[in-house]
Write a protein that holds these residues in place. Structure first.
Motif, PDB file in Angstrom:
ATOM      1  N   THR A 139      -3.193   6.876  54.440  1.00  0.00           N
ATOM      2  CA  THR A 139      -2.721   6.211  53.231  1.00  0.00           C
ATOM      3  C   THR A 139      -3.940   5.755  52.427  1.00  0.00           C
ATOM      4  O   THR A 139      -5.059   5.759  52.940  1.00  0.00           O
ATOM      5  CB  THR A 139      -1.863   4.975  53.573  1.00  0.00           C
ATOM      6  OG1 THR A 139      -2.730   3.901  53.961  1.00  0.00           O
ATOM      7  CG2 THR A 139      -0.863   5.258  54.667  1.00  0.00           C
ATOM      8  N   PHE A 144      -3.169   4.785  59.783  1.00  0.00           N
ATOM      9  CA  PHE A 144      -2.356   3.935  60.644  1.00  0.00           C
ATOM     10  C   PHE A 144      -1.605   4.791  61.647  1.00  0.00           C
ATOM     11  O   PHE A 144      -1.149   5.890  61.320  1.00  0.00           O
ATOM     12  CB  PHE A 144      -1.322   3.151  59.826  1.00  0.00           C
ATOM     13  CG  PHE A 144      -1.909   2.152  58.889  1.00  0.00           C
ATOM     14  CD1 PHE A 144      -2.199   0.864  59.324  1.00  0.00           C
ATOM     15  CD2 PHE A 144      -2.172   2.486  57.571  1.00  0.00           C
ATOM     16  CE1 PHE A 144      -2.746  -0.070  58.449  1.00  0.00           C
ATOM     17  CE2 PHE A 144      -2.721   1.560  56.698  1.00  0.00           C
ATOM     18  CZ  PHE A 144      -3.007   0.284  57.136  1.00  0.00           C
ATOM     19  N   ALA A 146       1.794   5.341  63.289  1.00  0.00           N
ATOM     20  CA  ALA A 146       3.131   5.002  62.797  1.00  0.00           C
ATOM     21  C   ALA A 146       4.184   5.753  63.600  1.00  0.00           C
ATOM     22  O   ALA A 146       3.973   6.891  64.024  1.00  0.00           O
ATOM     23  CB  ALA A 146       3.255   5.353  61.316  1.00  0.00           C
ATOM     24  N   ALA A 166       4.704   1.383  60.702  1.00  0.00           N
ATOM     25  CA  ALA A 166       3.394   1.071  61.277  1.00  0.00           C
ATOM     26  C   ALA A 166       3.441  -0.238  62.071  1.00  0.00           C
ATOM     27  O   ALA A 166       3.598  -1.306  61.474  1.00  0.00           O
ATOM     28  CB  ALA A 166       2.342   0.970  60.181  1.00  0.00           C
ATOM     29  N   LEU A 169       1.241  -3.136  60.924  1.00  0.00           N
ATOM     30  CA  LEU A 169       1.686  -3.875  59.734  1.00  0.00           C
ATOM     31  C   LEU A 169       3.083  -4.451  59.972  1.00  0.00           C
ATOM     32  O   LEU A 169       3.950  -4.399  59.105  1.00  0.00           O
ATOM     33  CB  LEU A 169       1.675  -2.975  58.495  1.00  0.00           C
ATOM     34  CG  LEU A 169       0.322  -2.394  58.082  1.00  0.00           C
ATOM     35  CD1 LEU A 169       0.465  -1.466  56.878  1.00  0.00           C
ATOM     36  CD2 LEU A 169      -0.676  -3.501  57.792  1.00  0.00           C
ATOM     37  N   SER A 172       6.117  -2.264  59.308  1.00  0.00           N
ATOM     38  CA  SER A 172       6.477  -1.985  57.917  1.00  0.00           C
ATOM     39  C   SER A 172       6.586  -0.483  57.681  1.00  0.00           C
ATOM     40  O   SER A 172       5.896   0.318  58.313  1.00  0.00           O
ATOM     41  CB  SER A 172       5.434  -2.573  56.962  1.00  0.00           C
ATOM     42  OG  SER A 172       5.478  -3.964  56.977  1.00  0.00           O
ATOM     43  N   ILE A 174       5.651   2.679  55.904  1.00  0.00           N
ATOM     44  CA  ILE A 174       4.440   3.050  55.165  1.00  0.00           C
ATOM     45  C   ILE A 174       4.519   4.438  54.533  1.00  0.00           C
ATOM     46  O   ILE A 174       3.695   4.772  53.680  1.00  0.00           O
ATOM     47  CB  ILE A 174       3.174   2.948  56.037  1.00  0.00           C
ATOM     48  CG1 ILE A 174       3.218   3.943  57.203  1.00  0.00           C
ATOM     49  CG2 ILE A 174       2.976   1.521  56.527  1.00  0.00           C
ATOM     50  CD1 ILE A 174       1.875   4.123  57.884  1.00  0.00           C
ATOM     51  N   LYS A 175       5.501   5.239  54.952  1.00  0.00           N
ATOM     52  CA  LYS A 175       5.642   6.572  54.360  1.00  0.00           C
ATOM     53  C   LYS A 175       7.098   7.001  54.446  1.00  0.00           C
ATOM     54  O   LYS A 175       7.774   6.736  55.431  1.00  0.00           O
ATOM     55  CB  LYS A 175       4.747   7.591  55.087  1.00  0.00           C
ATOM     56  CG  LYS A 175       4.820   8.993  54.507  1.00  0.00           C
ATOM     57  CD  LYS A 175       3.873   9.942  55.255  1.00  0.00           C
ATOM     58  CE  LYS A 175       4.011  11.371  54.767  1.00  0.00           C
ATOM     59  NZ  LYS A 175       3.110  12.299  55.497  1.00  0.00           N
ATOM     60  N   ILE A 188       4.097   6.930  49.730  1.00  0.00           N
ATOM     61  CA  ILE A 188       3.120   6.419  50.690  1.00  0.00           C
ATOM     62  C   ILE A 188       2.662   5.047  50.222  1.00  0.00           C
ATOM     63  O   ILE A 188       2.387   4.845  49.031  1.00  0.00           O
ATOM     64  CB  ILE A 188       1.910   7.366  50.826  1.00  0.00           C
ATOM     65  CG1 ILE A 188       2.361   8.731  51.370  1.00  0.00           C
ATOM     66  CG2 ILE A 188       0.843   6.773  51.748  1.00  0.00           C
ATOM     67  CD1 ILE A 188       1.261   9.759  51.454  1.00  0.00           C
ATOM     68  N   ILE A 189       2.571   4.121  51.157  1.00  0.00           N
ATOM     69  CA  ILE A 189       2.148   2.767  50.826  1.00  0.00           C
ATOM     70  C   ILE A 189       0.752   2.787  50.231  1.00  0.00           C
ATOM     71  O   ILE A 189      -0.128   3.507  50.682  1.00  0.00           O
ATOM     72  CB  ILE A 189       2.199   1.876  52.089  1.00  0.00           C
ATOM     73  CG1 ILE A 189       2.053   0.395  51.717  1.00  0.00           C
ATOM     74  CG2 ILE A 189       1.164   2.299  53.114  1.00  0.00           C
ATOM     75  CD1 ILE A 189       2.337  -0.548  52.880  1.00  0.00           C
ATOM     76  N   SER A 190       0.537   2.009  49.166  1.00  0.00           N
ATOM     77  CA  SER A 190      -0.787   1.940  48.543  1.00  0.00           C
ATOM     78  C   SER A 190      -1.304   0.512  48.479  1.00  0.00           C
ATOM     79  O   SER A 190      -2.460   0.281  48.169  1.00  0.00           O
ATOM     80  CB  SER A 190      -0.761   2.547  47.139  1.00  0.00           C
ATOM     81  OG  SER A 190       0.129   1.852  46.310  1.00  0.00           O
ATOM     82  N   TYR A 192      -0.428  -3.661  50.359  1.00  0.00           N
ATOM     83  CA  TYR A 192       0.367  -4.414  51.323  1.00  0.00           C
ATOM     84  C   TYR A 192      -0.032  -5.882  51.251  1.00  0.00           C
ATOM     85  O   TYR A 192      -1.217  -6.208  51.279  1.00  0.00           O
ATOM     86  CB  TYR A 192       0.126  -3.885  52.747  1.00  0.00           C
ATOM     87  CG  TYR A 192       0.840  -4.640  53.831  1.00  0.00           C
ATOM     88  CD1 TYR A 192       2.167  -4.397  54.112  1.00  0.00           C
ATOM     89  CD2 TYR A 192       0.175  -5.610  54.597  1.00  0.00           C
ATOM     90  CE1 TYR A 192       2.831  -5.081  55.114  1.00  0.00           C
ATOM     91  CE2 TYR A 192       0.821  -6.302  55.592  1.00  0.00           C
ATOM     92  CZ  TYR A 192       2.158  -6.028  55.862  1.00  0.00           C
ATOM     93  OH  TYR A 192       2.815  -6.712  56.854  1.00  0.00           O
TER      94      TYR A 192
END
Length: 195
Positions: A139, A144, A146, A166, A169, A172, A174-175, A188-190, A192
């Motif tokens: 990411t 990460f 996941a 993940a 996190l 959370s 993330i994708k 995709i998470i960018s 957090y």
């Protein structure tokens, strides 16, 4: 680009809001869900979505009336009610319960599959997800490990929905890959922020 914010509004009550804007203002969507969390369970209260594509607007509102065991919906003029049972989820709370179930199980005791009953377009859909091993997801925030969770569909169904959660996190999301058979989207998470 999609922004998602989840915040606690009172003791066990939470709100999640997602906003998408694309195409220089051609498309926008705002989705909100109010719900309660009681340890490892989620109870949806209200879900709404407003969409705009060029000059076309659509509004959706679903109320989960627990006192009268009814789901009341008005989705772009399609109105009705259906019976509400204790394990039913709303459109936005399904992935949240997946996260809670993975976190509850922990990495050493992950289930092989998770089954949710989710309200969708005037019906309750029974959705089964297979839980896979950890994978490395790259990411903008780095790499990460996941947990991959994929929606189970029949062999004849070309659609695809996959989530990656993940543990680093707090499990959370993330994708996401979502292919509805017309268009494949990848989110995709960018950023957090756990505050």
């Amino acid at each position: 680009k999609m922004n998602v914010k989840m915040e606690k509004t009172s003791d066990n009550n939470w709100k999640i809001e997602s906003i998408i804007k694309a195409g220089g203002g051609i498309f926008s969507r705002t989705e909100k869900a109010l719900f309660t969390v009681n340890k490892w369970s989620i109870k949806p209260l209200i879900w709404s979505r407003k969409e705009r594509i060029l000059f076309s607007k659509k509004n959706y509102l679903v109320t989960f009336d627990w006192d009268n065991s009814k789901i009341i919906f008005d989705e772009d003029g399609n109105k009705g009610t259906i019976t509400l049972l204790p394990d039913y989820l709303g459109p936005a709370t399904g992935p949240l319960l997946l996260r809670l179930k993975l976190r509850e199980a922990g990495l050493d005791n992950l289930p092989n599959q998770v089954v949710n009953n989710v309200y969708f377009k005037g019906e309750i859909k029974r959705r089964t997800f297979s839980v896979h091993d950890l994978e490395i997801v790259t990411t903008p925030l780095g790499e990460f490990e996941a947990i991959k969770v994929a929606r189970v569909r029949s062999d004849e169904d070309p659609r695809e929905q996959i989530f990656w959660f993940a543990p680093a996190l707090d499990f959370s999301l993330i994708k996401i890959i979502n292919d509805d058979g017309k268009q494949k989207r990848e989110l995709i998470i960018s950023a957090y922020n756990s505050n």
